[in-house]
Design an enzyme around this catalytic site. Structure first.
Site, PDB file in Angstrom:
ATOM      1  N   LYS A   1       0.867  -1.449  -0.175  1.00 36.12           N
ATOM      2  CA  LYS A   1       0.193   0.177   0.289  1.00 36.12           C
ATOM      3  C   LYS A   1       1.425   1.308   0.216  1.00 36.12           C
ATOM      4  CE  LYS A   1      -4.563   0.987   0.495  1.00 36.12           C
ATOM      5  NZ  LYS A   1      -5.346   0.220   0.420  1.00 36.12           N
TER       6      LYS A   1
ATOM      7  N   ASN B   1     -20.966   2.987  -5.076  1.00 39.25           N
ATOM      8  CA  ASN B   1     -20.550   2.216  -6.579  1.00 39.25           C
ATOM      9  C   ASN B   1     -20.536   1.117  -6.417  1.00 39.25           C
ATOM     10  OD1 ASN B   1     -18.875   4.432  -8.248  1.00 39.25           O
ATOM     11  ND2 ASN B   1     -17.755   4.612  -6.376  1.00 39.25           N
ATOM     12  N   VAL B   2     -20.585   0.363  -4.950  1.00 39.71           N
ATOM     13  CA  VAL B   2     -20.807  -1.163  -5.182  1.00 39.71           C
ATOM     14  C   VAL B   2     -22.110  -1.123  -4.595  1.00 39.71           C
ATOM     15  CG1 VAL B   2     -20.072  -3.074  -3.478  1.00 39.71           C
ATOM     16  CG2 VAL B   2     -18.461  -1.713  -3.929  1.00 39.71           C
TER      17      VAL B   2
ATOM     18  N   GLY C   1     -25.099   2.007   2.539  1.00 37.63           N
ATOM     19  CA  GLY C   1     -25.019   2.731   1.586  1.00 37.63           C
ATOM     20  C   GLY C   1     -24.693   2.240  -0.068  1.00 37.63           C
ATOM     21  N   VAL C   2     -25.292   3.000  -1.041  1.00 38.23           N
ATOM     22  CA  VAL C   2     -25.724   3.015  -2.301  1.00 38.23           C
ATOM     23  C   VAL C   2     -24.391   3.620  -2.851  1.00 38.23           C
ATOM     24  CG1 VAL C   2     -27.280   1.367  -1.343  1.00 38.23           C
ATOM     25  CG2 VAL C   2     -28.150   3.464  -1.895  1.00 38.23           C
TER      26      VAL C   2
HETATM   27  P1  NAD Z   1     -18.288   5.045  -2.806  1.00 39.28           P
HETATM   28  O1  NAD Z   1     -17.671   5.916  -2.280  1.00 39.28           O
HETATM   29  O2  NAD Z   1     -19.038   5.035  -3.924  1.00 39.28           O
HETATM   30  O3  NAD Z   1     -19.936   4.621  -1.731  1.00 39.28           O
HETATM   31  C1  NAD Z   1     -19.844   4.907  -0.396  1.00 39.28           C
HETATM   32  C2  NAD Z   1     -21.395   5.449  -0.115  1.00 39.28           C
HETATM   33  O4  NAD Z   1     -21.715   5.146   1.303  1.00 39.28           O
HETATM   34  C3  NAD Z   1     -21.893   6.443  -1.031  1.00 39.28           C
HETATM   35  O5  NAD Z   1     -22.831   6.895  -2.091  1.00 39.28           O
HETATM   36  C4  NAD Z   1     -21.573   7.417   0.671  1.00 39.28           C
HETATM   37  O6  NAD Z   1     -22.378   8.607   0.662  1.00 39.28           O
HETATM   38  C5  NAD Z   1     -22.139   6.097   1.819  1.00 39.28           C
HETATM   39  N1  NAD Z   1     -22.038   6.787   3.054  1.00 39.28           N
HETATM   40  C6  NAD Z   1     -21.230   7.432   3.705  1.00 39.28           C
HETATM   41  N2  NAD Z   1     -21.687   7.456   4.810  1.00 39.28           N
HETATM   42  C7  NAD Z   1     -22.699   6.494   5.118  1.00 39.28           C
HETATM   43  C8  NAD Z   1     -23.589   6.422   6.703  1.00 39.28           C
HETATM   44  N3  NAD Z   1     -22.841   7.447   8.239  1.00 39.28           N
HETATM   45  N4  NAD Z   1     -24.263   6.123   6.250  1.00 39.28           N
HETATM   46  C9  NAD Z   1     -25.101   5.955   5.092  1.00 39.28           C
HETATM   47  N5  NAD Z   1     -23.654   5.730   3.940  1.00 39.28           N
HETATM   48  C10 NAD Z   1     -23.253   6.507   4.266  1.00 39.28           C
HETATM   49  O7  NAD Z   1     -17.575   4.016  -2.354  1.00 39.28           O
HETATM   50  P2  NAD Z   1     -17.152   1.769  -3.202  1.00 39.28           P
HETATM   51  O8  NAD Z   1     -16.551   2.628  -3.446  1.00 39.28           O
HETATM   52  O9  NAD Z   1     -19.012   1.715  -2.986  1.00 39.28           O
HETATM   53  O10 NAD Z   1     -17.469   1.339  -1.378  1.00 39.28           O
HETATM   54  C11 NAD Z   1     -18.131   0.676  -0.973  1.00 39.28           C
HETATM   55  C12 NAD Z   1     -17.119   0.172   1.077  1.00 39.28           C
HETATM   56  O11 NAD Z   1     -16.775  -0.721  -0.200  1.00 39.28           O
HETATM   57  C13 NAD Z   1     -15.929   0.719   0.991  1.00 39.28           C
HETATM   58  O12 NAD Z   1     -15.773   0.759   2.520  1.00 39.28           O
HETATM   59  C14 NAD Z   1     -14.534   0.425   0.251  1.00 39.28           C
HETATM   60  O13 NAD Z   1     -13.690   0.830   0.826  1.00 39.28           O
HETATM   61  C15 NAD Z   1     -15.294  -0.812   0.139  1.00 39.28           C
HETATM   62  N6  NAD Z   1     -14.970  -1.708  -0.876  1.00 39.28           N
HETATM   63  C16 NAD Z   1     -15.066  -1.422  -2.732  1.00 39.28           C
HETATM   64  C17 NAD Z   1     -14.430  -2.029  -3.316  1.00 39.28           C
HETATM   65  C18 NAD Z   1     -14.481  -1.280  -5.122  1.00 39.28           C
HETATM   66  O14 NAD Z   1     -13.983  -1.810  -5.865  1.00 39.28           O
HETATM   67  N7  NAD Z   1     -14.654  -0.260  -4.922  1.00 39.28           N
HETATM   68  C19 NAD Z   1     -13.555  -2.616  -3.207  1.00 39.28           C
HETATM   69  C20 NAD Z   1     -13.167  -3.256  -1.955  1.00 39.28           C
HETATM   70  C21 NAD Z   1     -13.783  -2.439  -0.653  1.00 39.28           C
END
Ligand code: NAD
Length: 350
Positions: free
Chosen positions: A80, A188-189, A185-186
Site C-alpha cells: 500500500k 458504486n458497490v 451505502g448505495v
Molecule cells: P462509494 O464512495 O462509491 O460509496 C459509499 C456510499 O456510502 C456513498 O454513497 C456514501 O454517501 C455512503 N455513506 C457514507 N457514509 C455513510 C453513512 N454514515 N451512512 C450511510 N451511507 C453512507 O464507495 P464504494 O466504492 O461503493 O465502496 C464502498 C465500500 O466498499 C467502502 O468501504 C470501500 O472501501 C469498500 N470496497 C470497495 C471496493 C470497490 O471496488 N469499489 C473494493 C473493496 C472494498
C-alpha cells in the site's frame, strides 16, 4: 518515532520513504509480503495530522492486502502507499509524476491502484512515467463493449456471491427469493449489489447520506429508504455494510436483528473482539477482506490478460472461500475473522 518496533510493522519486507522538494511530495510505500507475487494495493492521499499516523495507516493497510490477495488465490503480495497531503489542494501533476518515478525505482515490487484521494485518472496520468500502476485500462466485456478500469462491479458481484454463501451457511437456503436485506451505502458497490439482489428476488432496505445515490437505487430497484441510524435495527435477514469501516461496534451490535453480516465495506469490525461478540449472538460474519475481494481480482486480471468470463469465475470462488471459513469456524468454535486470517497465512507463508 520508532518504526521497526511498531506492532503494525510486523513482518514488513520493505518500507520506503519518498520525498521530492520540487513538487512537495512526501509519501510512504510499504511492501508487507511478496511471497506470492508483486505487492499490489491502493495509493491513498490524505492530509494526515502527523507522520506517525501516516506510517501506521500504510503499514496496517499493506498487511491487509497480503491477506486479501492470498485469500483470493491471486499471485500477488500485499502493499500500500500513502501520499501525505490534501488531495483537493495539493495533488498536482508534478507531485503525481514524482510519485510515479518512485514507483518506477521499485522496479515493480509494488504496484499502485486508486484509493481514497486518488482516481483512475491519476493512475492513467502516472502511467506515462511508470508501468507499475493498475486499474488504468478499459476492459472488454462479454457483450463486445468496453468498460472502464472501475473494479466496483466485480466487487459487487463478489459480495453478492458471498451473501449467497453466508445465507446457505446460516439459514440453510440456496435461493435468495424473499430474503430481506438492509444495505448501508448505495454508492458504486452498494448500487450494483442492490441490482444483483433484486434480480435474485430479495427485498431491499437501503440508506445513504447522499440523496441522489439513495434515490437512484430506490427507483431502479424498488428499495425502501430508511434513515442512516435506522439501518442497523431493521428486522431483516442480512445486514450488508457498503459504506465505511468500523460500523460493527459496541453501539450497533446490540441493535442488529439480522443473522448475517455480509457486505463490501473495508474494516467493518471496530475491533477484532466485535467478531467474537457477533459469534456469541449467533450472527454470522462474512470477513470483509474475503467477501470484497472482487475488485482486487478484477485489477489482477487487467495486468495478466483480461477476459470477463475468467474474472467472473474467479470472483465466484469467493463462495467456496467463505464456505471453507464458515466450516472451520463452526468446527473450531472460533470467530470467522480469526479463521480467515489463519487460512490466509497458510496460503502466503506456504
Ligand atoms: P462509494 O464512495 O462509491 O460509496 C459509499 C456510499 O456510502 C456513498 O454513497 C456514501 O454517501 C455512503 N455513506 C457514507 N457514509 C455513510 C453513512 N454514515 N451512512 C450511510 N451511507 C453512507 O464507495 P464504494 O466504492 O461503493 O465502496 C464502498 C465500500 O466498499 C467502502 O468501504 C470501500 O472501501 C469498500 N470496497 C470497495 C471496493 C470497490 O471496488 N469499489 C473494493 C473493496 C472494498
Amino acid at each position: 518515532m520508532a518504526v521497526f518496533s511498531l506492532s503494525d510493522f510486523a513482518d514488513h519486507e520493505q518500507v520506503v520513504f519518498v520525498s521530492d522538494d520540487k513538487s512537495g511530495l512526501r509519501a510512504i510505500i510499504a511492501v508487507h509480503n511478496s511471497n506470492l507475487g508483486p505487492a499490489l494495493g491502493g495509493c491513498r492521499m490524505w492530509p494526515y495530522a502527523t507522520e506517525e499516523e501516516a506510517v501506521r495507516d500504510v503499514l496496517r493497510l499493506s498487511r491487509g492486502m497480503t491477506y486479501k490477495s492470498a485469500m483470493a488465490n491471486l499471485k500477488l503480495g500485499g502493499g500500500k502507499s500513502v501520499i501525505i497531503g490534501n488531495p483537493r489542494t495539493q495533488k498536482t501533476p508534478e507531485l503525481l509524476a514524482a510519485f510515479a518515478r518512485a514507483l518506477e525505482n521499485l522496479s515493480g515490487r509494488y504496484i499502485a491502484a486508486e484509493d481514497s484521494g486518488t482516481s483512475v485518472a491519476d493512475m492513467k496520468y502516472m502511467s506515462q512515467f511508470t508501468s507499475h500502476v493498475a486499474g488504468v485500462h478499459d476492459k472488454p466485456a462479454a457483450d463486445g463493449s468496453t468498460r472502464s478500469g472501475d473494479p466496483s462491479p466485480a466487487t459487487a458481484w463478489g459480495t453478492f456471491v458471498g451473501i449467497k454463501a453466508a445465507v446457505k451457511e446460516r439459514l440453510g437456503r440456496d435461493s435468495l427469493d424473499g430474503l430481506k436485506v438492509a444495505i448501508q451505502g448505495v454508492g458504486n458497490v452498494g448500487h450494483h449489489l442492490a441490482g444483483h439482489l433484486k434480480e435474485a428476488g430479495a427485498q431491499l432496505w437501503i440508506t445513504d447520506i447522499q440523496r441522489d445515490n439513495l434515490l437512484r437505487t430506490a427507483k431502479e430497484y424498488d428499495a425502501t429508504v430508511v434513515a442512516p441510524e435506522a439501518i442497523f435495527g431493521l428486522d431483516v435477514d442480512v445486514f450488508a455494510p457498503c459504506a465505511m469501516g468500523a460500523i460493527i461496534n459496541d453501539t450497533t451490535i446490540p441493535q442488529l436483528k439480522a443473522s448475517v453480516v455480509a457486505g463490501a465495506a473495508n474494516n467493518q469490525l471496530a475491533e477484532s473482539r466485535h467478531g467474537a461478540e457477533l459469534m456469541r449472538r449467533g450472527i454470522l460474519y462474512a470477513p470483509d477482506y474475503v467477501i470484497n475481494a472482487g475488485g482486487i481480482i478484477d485489477v489482477y486480471y487487467e495486468r495478466v490478460g483480461y477476459d470477463e468470463a475468467t474474472v467472473t469465475a474467479h470472483v465466484a470462488g469467493i463462495y467456496d472461500n467463505l464456505m471453507e471459513i464458515f466450516a472451520r469456524a463452526r468446527s473450531e468454535e472460533r470467530p470467522t475473522g480469526e479463521v480467515a486470517d489463519v487460512i490466509a497465512e497458510e496460503r502466503f507463508r506456504r
